[in-house]
Motif scaffolding. Structure first.
Motif, PDB file in Angstrom:
ATOM      1  N   LEU A 292       0.865  -1.179   0.000  1.00 36.76           N
ATOM      2  CA  LEU A 292       0.000   0.000   0.000  1.00 36.76           C
ATOM      3  C   LEU A 292       0.893   1.217   0.000  1.00 36.76           C
ATOM      4  N   THR A 293       0.704   2.101  -0.963  1.00 35.11           N
ATOM      5  CA  THR A 293       1.576   3.264  -1.090  1.00 35.11           C
ATOM      6  C   THR A 293       0.792   4.417  -1.702  1.00 35.11           C
ATOM      7  N   GLY A 294       1.399   5.586  -1.700  1.00 35.33           N
ATOM      8  CA  GLY A 294       0.816   6.720  -2.402  1.00 35.33           C
ATOM      9  C   GLY A 294       1.252   6.704  -3.853  1.00 35.33           C
ATOM     10  N   PHE A 295       1.061   7.814  -4.527  1.00 39.80           N
ATOM     11  CA  PHE A 295       1.525   7.967  -5.898  1.00 39.80           C
ATOM     12  C   PHE A 295       2.799   8.813  -5.890  1.00 39.80           C
ATOM     13  N   HIS A 296       3.793   8.376  -6.667  1.00 39.53           N
ATOM     14  CA  HIS A 296       5.134   8.938  -6.567  1.00 39.53           C
ATOM     15  C   HIS A 296       5.529   9.702  -7.828  1.00 39.53           C
ATOM     16  N   GLU A 297       6.401  10.688  -7.628  1.00 41.47           N
ATOM     17  CA  GLU A 297       6.910  11.468  -8.744  1.00 41.47           C
ATOM     18  C   GLU A 297       7.838  10.621  -9.607  1.00 41.47           C
ATOM     19  N   PRO A 298       7.945  10.928 -10.894  1.00 39.96           N
ATOM     20  CA  PRO A 298       8.747  10.077 -11.784  1.00 39.96           C
ATOM     21  C   PRO A 298      10.225  10.058 -11.436  1.00 39.96           C
ATOM     22  N   GLU A 299      10.720  11.104 -10.752  1.00 36.93           N
ATOM     23  CA  GLU A 299      12.153  11.155 -10.435  1.00 36.93           C
ATOM     24  C   GLU A 299      12.505  10.456  -9.121  1.00 36.93           C
ATOM     25  N   ALA A 300      11.507  10.069  -8.329  1.00 34.97           N
ATOM     26  CA  ALA A 300      11.753   9.575  -6.976  1.00 34.97           C
ATOM     27  C   ALA A 300      12.156   8.104  -6.991  1.00 34.97           C
ATOM     28  N   SER A 301      13.092   7.736  -6.094  1.00 33.10           N
ATOM     29  CA  SER A 301      13.530   6.345  -6.006  1.00 33.10           C
ATOM     30  C   SER A 301      12.420   5.442  -5.492  1.00 33.10           C
ATOM     31  N   HIS A 302      11.388   6.029  -4.845  1.00 35.04           N
ATOM     32  CA  HIS A 302      10.249   5.229  -4.413  1.00 35.04           C
ATOM     33  C   HIS A 302       9.598   4.523  -5.614  1.00 35.04           C
ATOM     34  N   LEU A 303       9.607   5.196  -6.750  1.00 31.80           N
ATOM     35  CA  LEU A 303       9.011   4.602  -7.940  1.00 31.80           C
ATOM     36  C   LEU A 303       9.845   3.420  -8.416  1.00 31.80           C
ATOM     37  N   ASP A 304      11.172   3.510  -8.289  1.00 34.26           N
ATOM     38  CA  ASP A 304      12.029   2.371  -8.595  1.00 34.26           C
ATOM     39  C   ASP A 304      11.641   1.179  -7.730  1.00 34.26           C
ATOM     40  N   LEU A 305      11.385   1.438  -6.436  1.00 31.42           N
ATOM     41  CA  LEU A 305      11.036   0.355  -5.516  1.00 31.42           C
ATOM     42  C   LEU A 305       9.776  -0.358  -5.980  1.00 31.42           C
ATOM     43  N   LEU A 306       8.819   0.376  -6.519  1.00 27.74           N
ATOM     44  CA  LEU A 306       7.574  -0.252  -6.957  1.00 27.74           C
ATOM     45  C   LEU A 306       7.809  -1.270  -8.063  1.00 27.74           C
ATOM     46  N   THR A 307       8.879  -1.095  -8.852  1.00 28.72           N
ATOM     47  CA  THR A 307       9.138  -2.032  -9.947  1.00 28.72           C
ATOM     48  C   THR A 307       9.670  -3.366  -9.449  1.00 28.72           C
ATOM     49  N   ALA A 308       9.944  -3.496  -8.151  1.00 30.33           N
ATOM     50  CA  ALA A 308      10.223  -4.820  -7.583  1.00 30.33           C
ATOM     51  C   ALA A 308       8.926  -5.620  -7.452  1.00 30.33           C
ATOM     52  N   PHE A 309       7.780  -4.928  -7.435  1.00 37.29           N
ATOM     53  CA  PHE A 309       6.476  -5.575  -7.306  1.00 37.29           C
ATOM     54  C   PHE A 309       5.791  -5.774  -8.653  1.00 37.29           C
ATOM     55  N   VAL A 310       5.991  -4.825  -9.542  1.00 34.26           N
ATOM     56  CA  VAL A 310       5.227  -4.824 -10.790  1.00 34.26           C
ATOM     57  C   VAL A 310       6.120  -4.335 -11.925  1.00 34.26           C
ATOM     58  N   LYS A 311       6.011  -4.974 -13.093  1.00 35.06           N
ATOM     59  CA  LYS A 311       6.802  -4.547 -14.244  1.00 35.06           C
ATOM     60  C   LYS A 311       6.511  -3.085 -14.557  1.00 35.06           C
ATOM     61  N   HIS A 312       7.567  -2.374 -14.950  1.00 33.73           N
ATOM     62  CA  HIS A 312       7.369  -0.932 -15.097  1.00 33.73           C
ATOM     63  C   HIS A 312       6.406  -0.581 -16.215  1.00 33.73           C
ATOM     64  N   GLU A 313       6.241  -1.448 -17.211  1.00 24.48           N
ATOM     65  CA  GLU A 313       5.259  -1.165 -18.251  1.00 24.48           C
ATOM     66  C   GLU A 313       3.848  -1.159 -17.665  1.00 24.48           C
ATOM     67  N   ILE A 314       3.555  -2.133 -16.801  1.00 27.34           N
ATOM     68  CA  ILE A 314       2.242  -2.203 -16.152  1.00 27.34           C
ATOM     69  C   ILE A 314       2.067  -1.028 -15.199  1.00 27.34           C
ATOM     70  N   LEU A 315       3.148  -0.682 -14.481  1.00 21.98           N
ATOM     71  CA  LEU A 315       3.084   0.427 -13.538  1.00 21.98           C
ATOM     72  C   LEU A 315       2.771   1.736 -14.241  1.00 21.98           C
TER      73      LEU A 315
END
Length: 343
Positions: A292-315
């Protein structure tokens, strides 16, 4: 992650500038996008319905760190300056961001009521610097609480009070910024989850400063954060993993802590240690199944972390849909639950 950096742009009106309570609603009335990381399927709902998504035996892990007022005003040879605490080093010292300015080693900064601090060596990365304060320990913390305020980024329209930057369950002061993924929870929601048979447990990770101004973000490899995982949490999670049950993290901070503490095939107890773990699409998750997370800016490393859960194309597809659906970004914004097999 260059494709992520240019994949979407947040419209100005989707930067949440105020807490939802200041808009006449309750915390748990923010919106929530459900995302299945395997199929890419999405659904749109309200956070109040989160109880329906979880099953008895699931584990939900919350970060109980409490936000401290991390912005102070000072003066020095370069005039007035906002001092943003970035990370506590020891009882006397903090890494700080001197907004828009740099000071030389040995220079002094003067605060209200006679407090001063000396600039020491450079911080862990530019533009951070290290300040050694005249006060230390609880005296320094009390001063910070008396004279500091939350850090207000440019999209925040008013100086909201510190309590607006706390989660209802937060209990251990130390975070520079709010661990905001848990902001929508109320005690009512937590009670409903427990009554359903969801196991609620806690870690503590004190967040560091996440943004250095002028389109500069921390380097993921130079971003240490202290965390603690109690034995009670270790026991609950290890049992759940053995039984094949789902472990959901509330926030990227929880993911970072739990994945850092996985050793020799199981989660291990940790007591105020630093993590330097950088999680991206190359990281194989060992503990956490859902986020469970918020929505992240494209430059933030938090968004990189999300790609451990979901392929970045789907994200990115999901983020484009979130923009179309007018979801709000940042600490006062809406929520995104990435969870497999529940849609």
């Amino acid at each position: 992650m260059s494709d992520l950096l240019t994949a979407f742009e947040i419209p100005e009106h989707l930067h949440a500038s105020s807490p939802i309570e200041r808009r006449g609603l309750d915390r748990d009335q923010v919106r929530m996008m459900l995302l299945d990381p395997v199929s890419g399927r999405r659904a749109h709902t309200n956070f109040r319905n989160i109880v329906d998504t979880f099953q008895a035996g699931d584990v939900l892990v919350l970060n109980q760190s409490r936000t401290i007022p991390s912005s102070l005003q000072a003066s020095g040879t370069n005039g007035e300056v906002e001092v943003r605490l970035a990370r506590k080093i020891d009882d006397h010292r903090f890494e700080v961001l001197l907004v828009g300015k740099q000071y030389k080693e040995g220079e002094k900064l003067y605060f209200q009521d006679g407090l001063f601090a000396v600039v020491e060596k450079g911080g862990s990365e530019y533009p951070l610097q290290v300040l050694k304060f005249k006060l230390s320990g609880m005296s320094l913390i009390e001063y910070i609480y008396d004279h500091g305020s939350p850090i207000y980024y440019e999209y925040v329209e008013d100086p909201w009070p510190l309590n607006d930057y706390q989660n209802v369950y937060s209990s251990t002061p130390g975070s520079i910024e709010m661990a905001s993924a848990g902001r929508a929870f109320t005690w009512g929601t937590i009670t409903e989850l427990e009554q359903k048979g969801v196991k609620i447990c806690y870690i503590t990770l004190h967040t560091s400063l996440s943004y250095y101004e002028n389109d500069r973000w921390p380097s993921p490899s130079s971003h240490p954060e202290p965390y603690t995982i109690p034995q009670e949490t270790v026991t609950v999670i290890n049992k759940a993993k053995q039984e094949g049950r789902q472990v959901a993290a509330v926030g990227t901070t929880v993911v970072r802590a739990l994945e850092s503490a996985f050793k020799n095939g199981q989660l291990t107890k940790q007591d105020s240690v630093l993590t330097y773990l950088y999680i991206n699409q190359e990281h194989s998750l060992k503990v956490v199944d859902a986020l469970l997370t918020g929505f992240h800016e494209p430059e933030a490393s938090h968004l990189d972390l999300l790609t451990a859960f979901v392929k970045h194309e789907i994200l990115i597809e999901a983020y484009h849909e979130a923009i179309e659906q007018q979801y709000l970004w940042h600490e006062f914004g809406d929520m995104n639950l990435i969870i497999p097999g529940r849609l």
